[in-house]
Design a protein around this motif. Structure first.
Motif, PDB file in Angstrom:
ATOM      1  N   PHE A  26      67.445 -21.140  -1.111  1.00  0.00           N
ATOM      2  CA  PHE A  26      67.461 -20.438  -2.720  1.00  0.00           C
ATOM      3  C   PHE A  26      66.878 -20.969  -3.455  1.00  0.00           C
ATOM      4  CE2 PHE A  26      70.923 -18.726  -0.655  1.00  0.00           C
ATOM      5  CZ  PHE A  26      71.460 -17.175  -0.587  1.00  0.00           C
ATOM      6  N   CYS A  27      65.562 -20.176  -3.632  1.00  0.00           N
ATOM      7  CA  CYS A  27      63.970 -20.868  -4.704  1.00  0.00           C
ATOM      8  C   CYS A  27      63.718 -20.039  -5.826  1.00  0.00           C
ATOM      9  CB  CYS A  27      63.239 -20.332  -4.046  1.00  0.00           C
ATOM     10  SG  CYS A  27      62.930 -21.306  -2.062  1.00  0.00           S
ATOM     11  N   THR A  28      64.547 -20.722  -6.943  1.00  0.00           N
ATOM     12  CA  THR A  28      64.327 -20.129  -8.783  1.00  0.00           C
ATOM     13  C   THR A  28      62.632 -20.902  -9.173  1.00  0.00           C
ATOM     14  OG1 THR A  28      65.799 -21.783  -9.422  1.00  0.00           O
ATOM     15  CG2 THR A  28      66.604 -20.226  -8.543  1.00  0.00           C
ATOM     16  N   SER A  29      62.706 -20.456 -10.363  1.00  0.00           N
ATOM     17  CA  SER A  29      61.699 -21.199 -11.417  1.00  0.00           C
ATOM     18  C   SER A  29      61.943 -22.407 -12.006  1.00  0.00           C
ATOM     19  CB  SER A  29      61.629 -20.387 -12.327  1.00  0.00           C
ATOM     20  OG  SER A  29      62.489 -20.158 -13.374  1.00  0.00           O
ATOM     21  N   SER A  30      63.434 -22.926 -11.295  1.00  0.00           N
ATOM     22  CA  SER A  30      62.845 -24.592 -11.710  1.00  0.00           C
ATOM     23  C   SER A  30      63.504 -24.631 -10.426  1.00  0.00           C
ATOM     24  CB  SER A  30      64.568 -23.748 -12.201  1.00  0.00           C
ATOM     25  OG  SER A  30      65.341 -23.826 -11.947  1.00  0.00           O
ATOM     26  N   GLY A  31      63.399 -24.255  -9.367  1.00  0.00           N
ATOM     27  CA  GLY A  31      63.345 -25.719  -8.712  1.00  0.00           C
ATOM     28  C   GLY A  31      64.457 -24.721  -6.733  1.00  0.00           C
ATOM     29  N   ILE A  32      64.435 -25.145  -6.127  1.00  0.00           N
ATOM     30  CA  ILE A  32      65.553 -24.785  -5.000  1.00  0.00           C
ATOM     31  C   ILE A  32      66.549 -25.135  -4.862  1.00  0.00           C
ATOM     32  CG2 ILE A  32      65.926 -24.523  -2.462  1.00  0.00           C
ATOM     33  CD1 ILE A  32      62.373 -25.807  -2.256  1.00  0.00           C
ATOM     34  N   MET A  33      67.599 -24.249  -4.891  1.00  0.00           N
ATOM     35  CA  MET A  33      69.281 -24.585  -5.315  1.00  0.00           C
ATOM     36  C   MET A  33      69.621 -25.323  -3.757  1.00  0.00           C
ATOM     37  SD  MET A  33      70.607 -20.931  -6.936  1.00  0.00           S
ATOM     38  CE  MET A  33      72.419 -21.406  -7.377  1.00  0.00           C
ATOM     39  N   ASN A  34      69.543 -25.292  -2.746  1.00  0.00           N
ATOM     40  CA  ASN A  34      69.754 -26.331  -2.025  1.00  0.00           C
ATOM     41  C   ASN A  34      69.631 -27.472  -1.931  1.00  0.00           C
ATOM     42  OD1 ASN A  34      69.122 -23.450  -1.325  1.00  0.00           O
ATOM     43  ND2 ASN A  34      69.665 -23.699   0.601  1.00  0.00           N
ATOM     44  N   PHE A  35      68.622 -27.787  -2.680  1.00  0.00           N
ATOM     45  CA  PHE A  35      68.662 -29.134  -2.894  1.00  0.00           C
ATOM     46  C   PHE A  35      68.702 -29.812  -4.215  1.00  0.00           C
ATOM     47  CE2 PHE A  35      64.650 -27.928  -0.304  1.00  0.00           C
ATOM     48  CZ  PHE A  35      65.140 -28.218   1.169  1.00  0.00           C
ATOM     49  N   GLY A  36      69.726 -28.953  -5.258  1.00  0.00           N
ATOM     50  CA  GLY A  36      70.343 -29.920  -6.211  1.00  0.00           C
ATOM     51  C   GLY A  36      69.645 -29.724  -7.490  1.00  0.00           C
ATOM     52  N   GLU A  37      67.918 -28.666  -7.370  1.00  0.00           N
ATOM     53  CA  GLU A  37      66.585 -29.038  -8.416  1.00  0.00           C
ATOM     54  C   GLU A  37      67.563 -27.600  -8.874  1.00  0.00           C
ATOM     55  OE1 GLU A  37      63.272 -28.808  -6.243  1.00  0.00           O
ATOM     56  OE2 GLU A  37      63.988 -30.374  -4.499  1.00  0.00           O
ATOM     57  N   ALA A  38      67.646 -27.338  -9.052  1.00  0.00           N
ATOM     58  CA  ALA A  38      68.069 -25.896  -9.163  1.00  0.00           C
ATOM     59  C   ALA A  38      68.586 -25.925 -10.998  1.00  0.00           C
ATOM     60  CB  ALA A  38      68.248 -24.380  -9.126  1.00  0.00           C
ATOM     61  N   ALA A  39      68.379 -25.003 -11.917  1.00  0.00           N
ATOM     62  CA  ALA A  39      69.060 -25.077 -13.344  1.00  0.00           C
ATOM     63  C   ALA A  39      70.715 -24.551 -12.982  1.00  0.00           C
ATOM     64  CB  ALA A  39      68.645 -24.521 -14.705  1.00  0.00           C
ATOM     65  N   ASN A  40      71.784 -25.299 -13.994  1.00  0.00           N
ATOM     66  CA  ASN A  40      72.762 -25.723 -13.582  1.00  0.00           C
ATOM     67  C   ASN A  40      73.016 -23.862 -14.383  1.00  0.00           C
ATOM     68  OD1 ASN A  40      73.794 -27.184 -13.237  1.00  0.00           O
ATOM     69  ND2 ASN A  40      74.110 -28.537 -15.075  1.00  0.00           N
ATOM     70  N   GLU A  41      72.993 -23.163 -15.331  1.00  0.00           N
ATOM     71  CA  GLU A  41      72.965 -22.123 -15.468  1.00  0.00           C
ATOM     72  C   GLU A  41      72.617 -21.216 -14.013  1.00  0.00           C
ATOM     73  OE1 GLU A  41      70.240 -23.678 -17.212  1.00  0.00           O
ATOM     74  OE2 GLU A  41      71.982 -24.777 -18.894  1.00  0.00           O
ATOM     75  N   VAL A  42      70.892 -21.082 -13.431  1.00  0.00           N
ATOM     76  CA  VAL A  42      70.440 -20.664 -12.056  1.00  0.00           C
ATOM     77  C   VAL A  42      72.291 -20.236 -11.052  1.00  0.00           C
ATOM     78  CG1 VAL A  42      69.108 -20.310 -10.167  1.00  0.00           C
ATOM     79  CG2 VAL A  42      68.484 -20.908 -12.409  1.00  0.00           C
TER      80      VAL A  42
END
Length: 84
Positions: free
Chosen positions: A44-60
């Protein structure tokens, strides 16, 4: 993914998620030599990072949880009625 999780509203995207989940489950039961299969599942790639790797923002992550909790497959949209 955007903050609305728009792909989770599309029937073809949901179909691809299902196919990926099936493949992940099949891969668990097979033993491949190292580096034989580069498939790594659904990311799951987002503008703040990849969710699977814990890189996405908490809000996402929270937004995704909210969206998944109300997801109804019968409400998914498609460009063609036959695809729905």
């Amino acid at each position: 993914l955007d903050e609305r999780m728009a792909p989770l509203e599309r029937s073809w995207c949901l179909f691809e998620v299902l196919q990926t989940m099936i493949r992940v489950e099949e891969k668990r039961h097979l033993q491949f030599p190292q580096n034989h299969d580069v498939f790594c599942g659904l990311l799951f790639c987002t503008s703040s990072g990849i969710m699977n790797f814990g890189e996405a923002a908490n809000e996402v992550a929270l937004s995704m949880g909210d969206r998944l909790s109300t997801l109804r497959l019968q409400d998914a949209r498609a460009s063609s009625l036959a695809d729905k």
